[in-house]
Design a protein around this motif. Structure first.
Motif, PDB file in Angstrom:
ATOM      1  N   PRO A  60       0.828  -1.211   0.000  1.00  0.00           N
ATOM      2  CA  PRO A  60       0.000   0.000   0.000  1.00  0.00           C
ATOM      3  C   PRO A  60       0.861   1.259   0.000  1.00  0.00           C
ATOM      4  O   PRO A  60       1.922   1.293   0.633  1.00  0.00           O
ATOM      5  N   ALA A  61       0.393   2.275  -0.717  1.00  0.00           N
ATOM      6  CA  ALA A  61       1.139   3.529  -0.812  1.00  0.00           C
ATOM      7  C   ALA A  61       1.104   4.240   0.535  1.00  0.00           C
ATOM      8  O   ALA A  61       0.121   4.163   1.265  1.00  0.00           O
ATOM      9  N   ARG A  62       2.177   4.926   0.847  1.00  0.00           N
ATOM     10  CA  ARG A  62       2.233   5.683   2.094  1.00  0.00           C
ATOM     11  C   ARG A  62       1.260   6.852   2.020  1.00  0.00           C
ATOM     12  O   ARG A  62       1.090   7.479   0.977  1.00  0.00           O
ATOM     13  N   ARG A  63       0.648   7.144   3.163  1.00  0.00           N
ATOM     14  CA  ARG A  63      -0.262   8.279   3.242  1.00  0.00           C
ATOM     15  C   ARG A  63       0.564   9.564   3.246  1.00  0.00           C
ATOM     16  O   ARG A  63       1.603   9.639   3.901  1.00  0.00           O
ATOM     17  N   ARG A  64       0.072  10.556   2.533  1.00  0.00           N
ATOM     18  CA  ARG A  64       0.758  11.841   2.491  1.00  0.00           C
ATOM     19  C   ARG A  64       0.417  12.619   3.752  1.00  0.00           C
ATOM     20  O   ARG A  64      -0.742  12.709   4.148  1.00  0.00           O
ATOM     21  N   ILE A  65       1.428  13.185   4.369  1.00  0.00           N
ATOM     22  CA  ILE A  65       1.211  13.993   5.562  1.00  0.00           C
ATOM     23  C   ILE A  65       1.024  15.437   5.117  1.00  0.00           C
ATOM     24  O   ILE A  65       1.911  16.034   4.501  1.00  0.00           O
ATOM     25  N   ALA A  66      -0.161  15.977   5.403  1.00  0.00           N
ATOM     26  CA  ALA A  66      -0.461  17.349   4.987  1.00  0.00           C
ATOM     27  C   ALA A  66       0.386  18.324   5.788  1.00  0.00           C
ATOM     28  O   ALA A  66       0.512  18.203   7.009  1.00  0.00           O
ATOM     29  N   THR A  67       0.971  19.276   5.105  1.00  0.00           N
ATOM     30  CA  THR A  67       1.780  20.291   5.769  1.00  0.00           C
ATOM     31  C   THR A  67       1.177  21.654   5.475  1.00  0.00           C
ATOM     32  O   THR A  67       0.502  21.845   4.454  1.00  0.00           O
ATOM     33  N   GLY A  68       1.416  22.586   6.340  1.00  0.00           N
ATOM     34  CA  GLY A  68       0.906  23.940   6.135  1.00  0.00           C
ATOM     35  C   GLY A  68       1.805  24.725   5.208  1.00  0.00           C
ATOM     36  O   GLY A  68       2.919  24.293   4.890  1.00  0.00           O
ATOM     37  N   PRO A  69       1.340  25.881   4.764  1.00  0.00           N
ATOM     38  CA  PRO A  69       2.181  26.712   3.896  1.00  0.00           C
ATOM     39  C   PRO A  69       3.401  27.227   4.661  1.00  0.00           C
ATOM     40  O   PRO A  69       3.332  27.451   5.869  1.00  0.00           O
ATOM     41  N   SER A  70       4.474  27.421   3.943  1.00  0.00           N
ATOM     42  CA  SER A  70       5.700  27.912   4.574  1.00  0.00           C
ATOM     43  C   SER A  70       5.517  29.375   4.975  1.00  0.00           C
ATOM     44  O   SER A  70       4.590  30.061   4.512  1.00  0.00           O
ATOM     45  N   ALA A  71       6.410  29.860   5.800  1.00  0.00           N
ATOM     46  CA  ALA A  71       6.332  31.252   6.265  1.00  0.00           C
ATOM     47  C   ALA A  71       6.456  32.212   5.084  1.00  0.00           C
ATOM     48  O   ALA A  71       5.747  33.219   5.012  1.00  0.00           O
ATOM     49  N   GLY A  72       7.338  31.894   4.154  1.00  0.00           N
ATOM     50  CA  GLY A  72       7.511  32.759   2.984  1.00  0.00           C
ATOM     51  C   GLY A  72       6.269  32.795   2.118  1.00  0.00           C
ATOM     52  O   GLY A  72       5.860  33.859   1.627  1.00  0.00           O
ATOM     53  N   ALA A  73       5.634  31.634   1.935  1.00  0.00           N
ATOM     54  CA  ALA A  73       4.419  31.578   1.121  1.00  0.00           C
ATOM     55  C   ALA A  73       3.293  32.364   1.795  1.00  0.00           C
ATOM     56  O   ALA A  73       2.523  33.078   1.133  1.00  0.00           O
ATOM     57  N   ARG A  74       3.209  32.229   3.112  1.00  0.00           N
ATOM     58  CA  ARG A  74       2.185  32.968   3.859  1.00  0.00           C
ATOM     59  C   ARG A  74       2.408  34.478   3.713  1.00  0.00           C
ATOM     60  O   ARG A  74       1.461  35.240   3.474  1.00  0.00           O
ATOM     61  N   GLU A  75       3.666  34.895   3.817  1.00  0.00           N
ATOM     62  CA  GLU A  75       4.004  36.318   3.696  1.00  0.00           C
ATOM     63  C   GLU A  75       3.678  36.837   2.295  1.00  0.00           C
ATOM     64  O   GLU A  75       3.132  37.935   2.141  1.00  0.00           O
ATOM     65  N   ARG A  76       4.014  36.065   1.253  1.00  0.00           N
ATOM     66  CA  ARG A  76       3.712  36.475  -0.131  1.00  0.00           C
ATOM     67  C   ARG A  76       2.214  36.617  -0.346  1.00  0.00           C
ATOM     68  O   ARG A  76       1.749  37.560  -0.976  1.00  0.00           O
TER      69      ARG A  76
END
Length: 84
Positions: free
Chosen positions: A46-62
């Motif tokens: 079975p494929a590994r489940r993807r762990i959702a991550t939040g946007p990076s600080a730079g992406a949030r700032e942009r």
């Protein structure tokens, strides 16, 4: 399993493995059989489940600075319409 092996199949749906590591056909055939077995085992796992991550600080700032620019642009438009 078939869907995950699709990239390695030909148009007829056959799983094709080519081995030319040695000069002996029998040894190459055994290597090919091991590779096919490894491919099928990997596809069956079975494929590994993807762990959702939040946007990076730079992406949030942009994103926030773009929102601020957009809001400023709209605010400037409304100022003009009131003075005219």
């Amino acid at each position: 399993v078939r869907a995950r092996l699709r990239p390695q199949t030909n148009r007829r749906g056959e799983l094709v493995v080519v081995v030319q590591e040695t000069r002996e056909q029998g040894r190459n055939r055994r290597i090919a059989e091991r590779r096919i077995l490894a491919l099928v085992e990997a596809a069956a796992r079975p494929a590994r489940r993807r762990i959702a991550t939040g946007p990076s600080a730079g992406a949030r700032e942009r994103r926030l600075s773009a929102k601020k620019r957009h809001g400023t642009k709209k605010a400037r438009r409304s100022d003009r319409s009131e003075t005219e």
